[in-house]
Design a protein around this motif. Sequence first.
Motif, PDB file in Angstrom:
ATOM      1  N   VAL A   1      -4.829 126.117  74.936  1.00 33.18           N
ATOM      2  CA  VAL A   1      -4.544 125.612  73.593  1.00 33.18           C
ATOM      3  C   VAL A   1      -4.613 124.088  73.644  1.00 33.18           C
ATOM      4  CG1 VAL A   1      -2.836 125.516  71.736  1.00 33.18           C
ATOM      5  CG2 VAL A   1      -3.069 127.598  73.127  1.00 33.18           C
ATOM      6  N   GLY A   2      -5.520 123.510  72.868  1.00 30.82           N
ATOM      7  CA  GLY A   2      -5.665 122.059  72.879  1.00 30.82           C
ATOM      8  C   GLY A   2      -6.356 121.586  74.145  1.00 30.82           C
ATOM      9  N   GLU A   3      -5.911 120.440  74.638  1.00 34.13           N
ATOM     10  CA  GLU A   3      -6.563 119.807  75.776  1.00 34.13           C
ATOM     11  C   GLU A   3      -5.587 119.636  76.935  1.00 34.13           C
ATOM     12  OE1 GLU A   3      -9.758 116.439  75.594  1.00 34.13           O
ATOM     13  OE2 GLU A   3      -7.772 115.508  75.511  1.00 34.13           O
ATOM     14  N   ALA A   4      -6.031 120.001  78.131  1.00 31.08           N
ATOM     15  CA  ALA A   4      -5.244 119.785  79.341  1.00 31.08           C
ATOM     16  C   ALA A   4      -5.346 118.314  79.736  1.00 31.08           C
ATOM     17  CB  ALA A   4      -5.762 120.676  80.469  1.00 31.08           C
ATOM     18  N   GLN A   5      -4.283 117.793  80.323  1.00 28.87           N
ATOM     19  CA  GLN A   5      -4.236 116.411  80.778  1.00 28.87           C
ATOM     20  C   GLN A   5      -3.859 116.399  82.251  1.00 28.87           C
ATOM     21  OE1 GLN A   5      -4.755 113.646  78.734  1.00 28.87           O
ATOM     22  NE2 GLN A   5      -5.283 115.078  77.098  1.00 28.87           N
TER      23      GLN A   5
ATOM     24  N   ARG B   1     -12.392 132.485  83.409  1.00 26.29           N
ATOM     25  CA  ARG B   1     -12.007 131.265  82.688  1.00 26.29           C
ATOM     26  C   ARG B   1     -13.010 130.194  83.084  1.00 26.29           C
ATOM     27  NH1 ARG B   1      -6.960 130.672  84.257  1.00 26.29           N
ATOM     28  NH2 ARG B   1      -6.255 131.830  82.436  1.00 26.29           N
ATOM     29  N   VAL B   2     -13.565 129.518  82.098  1.00 22.49           N
ATOM     30  CA  VAL B   2     -14.508 128.433  82.358  1.00 22.49           C
ATOM     31  C   VAL B   2     -13.885 127.141  81.830  1.00 22.49           C
ATOM     32  CG1 VAL B   2     -16.829 127.524  81.982  1.00 22.49           C
ATOM     33  CG2 VAL B   2     -16.478 130.007  82.174  1.00 22.49           C
ATOM     34  N   TRP B   3     -13.578 126.257  82.775  1.00 23.11           N
ATOM     35  CA  TRP B   3     -13.031 124.942  82.443  1.00 23.11           C
ATOM     36  C   TRP B   3     -14.177 123.955  82.247  1.00 23.11           C
ATOM     37  CZ3 TRP B   3      -8.091 123.480  81.566  1.00 23.11           C
ATOM     38  CH2 TRP B   3      -7.054 124.302  82.018  1.00 23.11           C
ATOM     39  N   HIS B   4     -14.045 123.104  81.239  1.00 24.39           N
ATOM     40  CA  HIS B   4     -14.947 121.972  81.024  1.00 24.39           C
ATOM     41  C   HIS B   4     -14.089 120.717  81.172  1.00 24.39           C
ATOM     42  CE1 HIS B   4     -18.331 124.409  79.679  1.00 24.39           C
ATOM     43  NE2 HIS B   4     -17.390 125.208  79.198  1.00 24.39           N
ATOM     44  N   LEU B   5     -14.331 119.982  82.250  1.00 23.78           N
ATOM     45  CA  LEU B   5     -13.512 118.822  82.583  1.00 23.78           C
ATOM     46  C   LEU B   5     -14.257 117.523  82.315  1.00 23.78           C
ATOM     47  CD1 LEU B   5     -12.051 119.923  86.039  1.00 23.78           C
ATOM     48  CD2 LEU B   5     -11.173 120.393  83.754  1.00 23.78           C
ATOM     49  N   THR B   6     -13.497 116.506  82.010  1.00 25.09           N
ATOM     50  CA  THR B   6     -14.031 115.155  81.869  1.00 25.09           C
ATOM     51  C   THR B   6     -13.214 114.231  82.760  1.00 25.09           C
ATOM     52  OG1 THR B   6     -14.698 115.564  79.586  1.00 25.09           O
ATOM     53  CG2 THR B   6     -14.511 113.257  80.266  1.00 25.09           C
ATOM     54  N   LYS B   7     -13.923 113.497  83.612  1.00 25.58           N
ATOM     55  CA  LYS B   7     -13.270 112.507  84.474  1.00 25.58           C
ATOM     56  C   LYS B   7     -13.201 111.198  83.709  1.00 25.58           C
ATOM     57  CE  LYS B   7     -13.535 110.246  88.959  1.00 25.58           C
ATOM     58  NZ  LYS B   7     -14.237 110.151  90.238  1.00 25.58           N
ATOM     59  N   LEU B   8     -11.998 110.630  83.645  1.00 24.74           N
ATOM     60  CA  LEU B   8     -11.766 109.368  82.940  1.00 24.74           C
ATOM     61  C   LEU B   8     -11.434 108.280  83.963  1.00 24.74           C
ATOM     62  CD1 LEU B   8      -9.473 110.895  80.173  1.00 24.74           C
ATOM     63  CD2 LEU B   8     -11.920 110.420  79.996  1.00 24.74           C
ATOM     64  N   GLU B   9     -11.208 107.086  83.484  1.00 28.03           N
ATOM     65  CA  GLU B   9     -10.826 105.963  84.349  1.00 28.03           C
ATOM     66  C   GLU B   9      -9.454 106.209  84.966  1.00 28.03           C
ATOM     67  OE1 GLU B   9     -12.630 103.143  85.091  1.00 28.03           O
ATOM     68  OE2 GLU B   9     -14.273 104.134  84.042  1.00 28.03           O
ATOM     69  N   GLY B  10      -9.225 105.615  86.132  1.00 28.77           N
ATOM     70  CA  GLY B  10      -7.903 105.618  86.748  1.00 28.77           C
ATOM     71  C   GLY B  10      -7.458 106.965  87.308  1.00 28.77           C
ATOM     72  N   GLY B  11      -8.402 107.854  87.651  1.00 24.18           N
ATOM     73  CA  GLY B  11      -8.036 109.147  88.218  1.00 24.18           C
ATOM     74  C   GLY B  11      -7.515 110.158  87.218  1.00 24.18           C
ATOM     75  N   ARG B  12      -7.733 109.884  85.938  1.00 25.35           N
ATOM     76  CA  ARG B  12      -7.280 110.812  84.895  1.00 25.35           C
ATOM     77  C   ARG B  12      -8.394 111.805  84.558  1.00 25.35           C
ATOM     78  NH1 ARG B  12      -6.449 108.752  80.093  1.00 25.35           N
ATOM     79  NH2 ARG B  12      -7.804 106.997  80.507  1.00 25.35           N
ATOM     80  N   TYR B  13      -7.990 112.996  84.133  1.00 28.49           N
ATOM     81  CA  TYR B  13      -8.922 114.047  83.726  1.00 28.49           C
ATOM     82  C   TYR B  13      -8.402 114.725  82.471  1.00 28.49           C
ATOM     83  CZ  TYR B  13     -11.165 113.840  88.310  1.00 28.49           C
ATOM     84  OH  TYR B  13     -11.843 113.435  89.424  1.00 28.49           O
ATOM     85  N   THR B  14      -9.322 115.215  81.654  1.00 29.99           N
ATOM     86  CA  THR B  14      -8.983 116.105  80.548  1.00 29.99           C
ATOM     87  C   THR B  14      -9.791 117.376  80.745  1.00 29.99           C
ATOM     88  OG1 THR B  14     -10.698 115.201  79.101  1.00 29.99           O
ATOM     89  CG2 THR B  14      -8.494 114.223  78.929  1.00 29.99           C
ATOM     90  N   GLY B  15      -9.316 118.455  80.123  1.00 26.83           N
ATOM     91  CA  GLY B  15     -10.035 119.708  80.277  1.00 26.83           C
ATOM     92  C   GLY B  15      -9.781 120.665  79.135  1.00 26.83           C
ATOM     93  N   ARG B  16     -10.759 121.545  78.949  1.00 24.79           N
ATOM     94  CA  ARG B  16     -10.664 122.597  77.934  1.00 24.79           C
ATOM     95  C   ARG B  16     -11.170 123.900  78.530  1.00 24.79           C
ATOM     96  NH1 ARG B  16      -9.469 120.913  72.948  1.00 24.79           N
ATOM     97  NH2 ARG B  16      -9.736 118.739  72.406  1.00 24.79           N
TER      98      ARG B  16
END
Length: 178
Positions: free
Chosen positions: A112-116, A92-107
Amino acid sequence: MNTRRHVLFALLAGSAVLAGCASPQVTDYVKQRPKLELDRYFNGRLHAYGLFQKRGGEVVRRFTVVMDCHWEGNQGVLDESFTYSDGTTQRRVWHLTKLEGGRYTGRAGDVVGEAQGQESGNAFRWNYTLRLPVDGKEYDVQFDDWMFLVDERVMLNRATMSKFGITLGEVLLSFTKD
């Protein structure tokens, strides 16, 4: 008789609301140390050891994971190679994005869809839907994934897997950073 049903329904609904309010929130851990910085912890090579338990407690699968992780700015890649106790493997290869305030999204390919996710103190909570192959069919199951940093090398992970709000089991995992 009809009044009894209404009272019973009101009691059940009230219990469900109270149970929902009692659930821990990631911000409950804001003062806990050591402080988890997900993009720093998941950087480099890590090893993990885990198992899956059915909701009754029976261990049905054990596994190891080798993770190669790297970040460029706010973009991270977590490349996971699983080896299961029955000899099967998975990647499994996760592609993560670090956002403001310690939040992350991932695919990932089987997500299915986007992890939060959200980090706070020594904790990280991650919610996503995973498409699992079982006996030639695929099922979409929800994960409520909690990670807790123990020290600079070790992180513990407990994920509850459910479908239609019914708990199917738990994944327990221990990460060790090289």
